[in-house]
Design a protein around this motif. Sequence first.
Motif, PDB file in Angstrom:
ATOM      1  N   TRP A   1       0.710  -1.009   0.020  1.00 52.59           N
ATOM      2  CA  TRP A   1       0.425  -0.011   0.349  1.00 52.59           C
ATOM      3  C   TRP A   1       0.945   1.213  -0.242  1.00 52.59           C
ATOM      4  O   TRP A   1       0.364   2.815   0.156  1.00 52.59           O
ATOM      5  CB  TRP A   1      -1.006  -0.418   1.366  1.00 52.59           C
ATOM      6  CG  TRP A   1      -1.370  -0.799   1.411  1.00 52.59           C
ATOM      7  CD1 TRP A   1      -1.293  -2.132   2.221  1.00 52.59           C
ATOM      8  CD2 TRP A   1      -2.410  -1.854   0.735  1.00 52.59           C
ATOM      9  NE1 TRP A   1      -1.625  -3.507   1.857  1.00 52.59           N
ATOM     10  CE2 TRP A   1      -2.932  -3.318   1.215  1.00 52.59           C
ATOM     11  CE3 TRP A   1      -3.168  -1.587  -0.388  1.00 52.59           C
ATOM     12  CZ2 TRP A   1      -3.504  -3.945   0.763  1.00 52.59           C
ATOM     13  CZ3 TRP A   1      -4.413  -2.488  -0.935  1.00 52.59           C
ATOM     14  CH2 TRP A   1      -4.477  -3.415  -0.734  1.00 52.59           C
TER      15      TRP A   1
ATOM     16  N   MET B   1       1.711   2.219  -5.986  1.00 51.37           N
ATOM     17  CA  MET B   1       0.158   2.145  -5.657  1.00 51.37           C
ATOM     18  C   MET B   1      -0.498   2.784  -7.642  1.00 51.37           C
ATOM     19  O   MET B   1      -1.212   1.945  -7.703  1.00 51.37           O
ATOM     20  CB  MET B   1       0.051   2.734  -4.046  1.00 51.37           C
ATOM     21  CG  MET B   1      -1.916   2.289  -4.627  1.00 51.37           C
ATOM     22  SD  MET B   1      -2.600   0.740  -5.321  1.00 51.37           S
ATOM     23  CE  MET B   1      -1.924  -0.710  -3.811  1.00 51.37           C
ATOM     24  N   LYS B   2      -0.226   4.440  -6.995  1.00 52.46           N
ATOM     25  CA  LYS B   2      -0.493   5.221  -8.035  1.00 52.46           C
ATOM     26  C   LYS B   2      -0.193   5.153  -9.526  1.00 52.46           C
ATOM     27  O   LYS B   2      -1.187   5.008 -10.140  1.00 52.46           O
ATOM     28  CB  LYS B   2      -0.277   6.347  -7.226  1.00 52.46           C
ATOM     29  CG  LYS B   2      -0.586   7.319  -6.154  1.00 52.46           C
ATOM     30  CD  LYS B   2      -0.035   8.336  -5.760  1.00 52.46           C
ATOM     31  CE  LYS B   2      -0.427   9.288  -4.687  1.00 52.46           C
ATOM     32  NZ  LYS B   2       0.176  10.382  -4.536  1.00 52.46           N
TER      33      LYS B   2
ATOM     34  N   SER C   1      -1.866   1.195  -9.928  1.00 52.21           N
ATOM     35  CA  SER C   1      -3.031   1.710 -10.172  1.00 52.21           C
ATOM     36  C   SER C   1      -3.825   1.972 -11.818  1.00 52.21           C
ATOM     37  O   SER C   1      -4.841   1.582 -12.182  1.00 52.21           O
ATOM     38  CB  SER C   1      -3.977   2.614  -9.211  1.00 52.21           C
ATOM     39  OG  SER C   1      -3.831   2.237  -8.085  1.00 52.21           O
TER      40      SER C   1
ATOM     41  N   GLN D   1      -0.778  -4.848  -6.614  1.00 52.04           N
ATOM     42  CA  GLN D   1      -1.089  -2.987  -6.810  1.00 52.04           C
ATOM     43  C   GLN D   1      -2.185  -2.728  -7.986  1.00 52.04           C
ATOM     44  O   GLN D   1      -2.558  -2.304  -8.424  1.00 52.04           O
ATOM     45  CB  GLN D   1      -0.244  -2.520  -6.845  1.00 52.04           C
ATOM     46  CG  GLN D   1       0.454  -2.590  -5.401  1.00 52.04           C
ATOM     47  CD  GLN D   1       2.293  -2.220  -5.240  1.00 52.04           C
ATOM     48  OE1 GLN D   1       2.946  -2.127  -6.603  1.00 52.04           O
ATOM     49  NE2 GLN D   1       2.739  -1.664  -3.632  1.00 52.04           N
TER      50      GLN D   1
ATOM     51  N   CYS E   1      -5.774  -3.845  -7.598  1.00 48.29           N
ATOM     52  CA  CYS E   1      -6.917  -3.321  -6.757  1.00 48.29           C
ATOM     53  C   CYS E   1      -8.120  -1.860  -7.727  1.00 48.29           C
ATOM     54  O   CYS E   1      -9.204  -1.765  -7.958  1.00 48.29           O
ATOM     55  CB  CYS E   1      -6.464  -1.839  -6.019  1.00 48.29           C
ATOM     56  SG  CYS E   1      -5.740  -3.610  -4.187  1.00 48.29           S
ATOM     57  N   ALA E   2      -7.112  -1.284  -8.893  1.00 44.95           N
ATOM     58  CA  ALA E   2      -8.253  -0.435  -9.267  1.00 44.95           C
ATOM     59  C   ALA E   2      -8.509  -0.955 -11.042  1.00 44.95           C
ATOM     60  O   ALA E   2      -9.515  -0.917 -11.091  1.00 44.95           O
ATOM     61  CB  ALA E   2      -6.685   0.900 -10.263  1.00 44.95           C
ATOM     62  N   TRP E   3      -8.432  -1.910 -11.123  1.00 47.18           N
ATOM     63  CA  TRP E   3      -8.358  -3.617 -11.965  1.00 47.18           C
ATOM     64  C   TRP E   3      -9.741  -3.748 -11.785  1.00 47.18           C
ATOM     65  O   TRP E   3     -10.980  -3.751 -12.614  1.00 47.18           O
ATOM     66  CB  TRP E   3      -7.450  -4.355 -12.056  1.00 47.18           C
ATOM     67  CG  TRP E   3      -8.243  -5.499 -13.703  1.00 47.18           C
ATOM     68  CD1 TRP E   3      -8.937  -5.168 -14.202  1.00 47.18           C
ATOM     69  CD2 TRP E   3      -6.743  -5.680 -14.186  1.00 47.18           C
ATOM     70  NE1 TRP E   3      -8.231  -6.337 -15.311  1.00 47.18           N
ATOM     71  CE2 TRP E   3      -6.974  -6.003 -15.609  1.00 47.18           C
ATOM     72  CE3 TRP E   3      -5.193  -5.645 -13.932  1.00 47.18           C
ATOM     73  CZ2 TRP E   3      -5.971  -7.124 -16.430  1.00 47.18           C
ATOM     74  CZ3 TRP E   3      -4.595  -6.137 -14.901  1.00 47.18           C
ATOM     75  CH2 TRP E   3      -4.534  -7.294 -15.941  1.00 47.18           C
TER      76      TRP E   3
END
Length: 347
Positions: free
Chosen positions: A98, A103-104, A107, A226, A229-231
């Motif tokens: 995290w 992460m940015k 993502s 990482q 999560c956005a996926w």
Amino acid sequence: MAPKPAAVPYTGQEFKDASKPAEMSGMAKILLFGFFVITRAVHPTIIDASKSVDPETGKKFFAYGNMTVVLGETVVTITVAQLMCLFIGGMDEWRKIWSPTPMKVFSLIGFMYALGDYLEMASMGSLGGAAYQILLQSKLIITALMLWGIKGTRQTALQWNILVLVMFSMCVYMLGGKSDSNGGGIPIMGVVNVLLKVSVSCLCGVLSDKYMKDFKSEPIYMQLVQFKCAWFATILVISFLDGHTWQNGFFSGWDGTVCGVLASFTIKGWSTFYLLAILDSVLKNIGEACAVLVIYAAQVALPMFDDQFEIPTFLSVMVVILSVTAYVGAKSVVEKAEKYDKLQAGK
């Protein structure tokens, strides 16, 4: 003052017992290449096999929510990858997942990968497995155009000629194939969705290669969390917007074949980041081209498909494969020719 010890001459035997870096054997490379071809062939084939047939129109369609398998894959991957973090590195490694900076970055790439999954399932709704895999070879053309526009990397006349041959050979297959279009004619939206998916995948591949190297201290399973999560969040939003994923229930229409699609998405997702890091780019492209032939053979041989062996279709598949391998092989020839020209110019 003590005399200096006499210098011992270097004999070349000092490091004879040092361990040498392990090299992959020829058999291991063959098995790895075979596994790559099979994974790339099974994925579109099993998606095609999961379709149902409308008894009135004869058209194929997904009786299940096509986003459910993609959403399920992200949940499986996020869960398994976090368990690997806890088992291998403990809580310290799990907390590093995290970290804000990676992460940015991952993502954003994961968001684009999710769009690629959506476009893949949308295109497979109207295309057969072989047609889909053949159209994926357009990545050679799209990549060449991207490199030309972004980096200014030019292709030689020979390379452009072969790329045009690849494009025309794909057109020949699409015009001649009768079983891949649900209801006759070329499924235009299916073709457009594939080309959009390839464009997104090419961009994601470039970004992933760059940033996975920038954060190479992180294990790949950490990076997968990482990415995913956005996926997951993107696919979840799409599933609520498509109007039918949740309408009849998440698992509506699921059977053993759909579970196979879920497993295929999971294996493909993990192998994309692990397997492709091992194979060189030449083997990757040749393997994906060979997967076209494996898909065609499966659709002819397996009972769930109504395709029959036809010489014109088989020959058009072979033209695609050989034109792709010709383009891949031309790269080393062009590079050697450029080096030779520079040597001649320096004389």
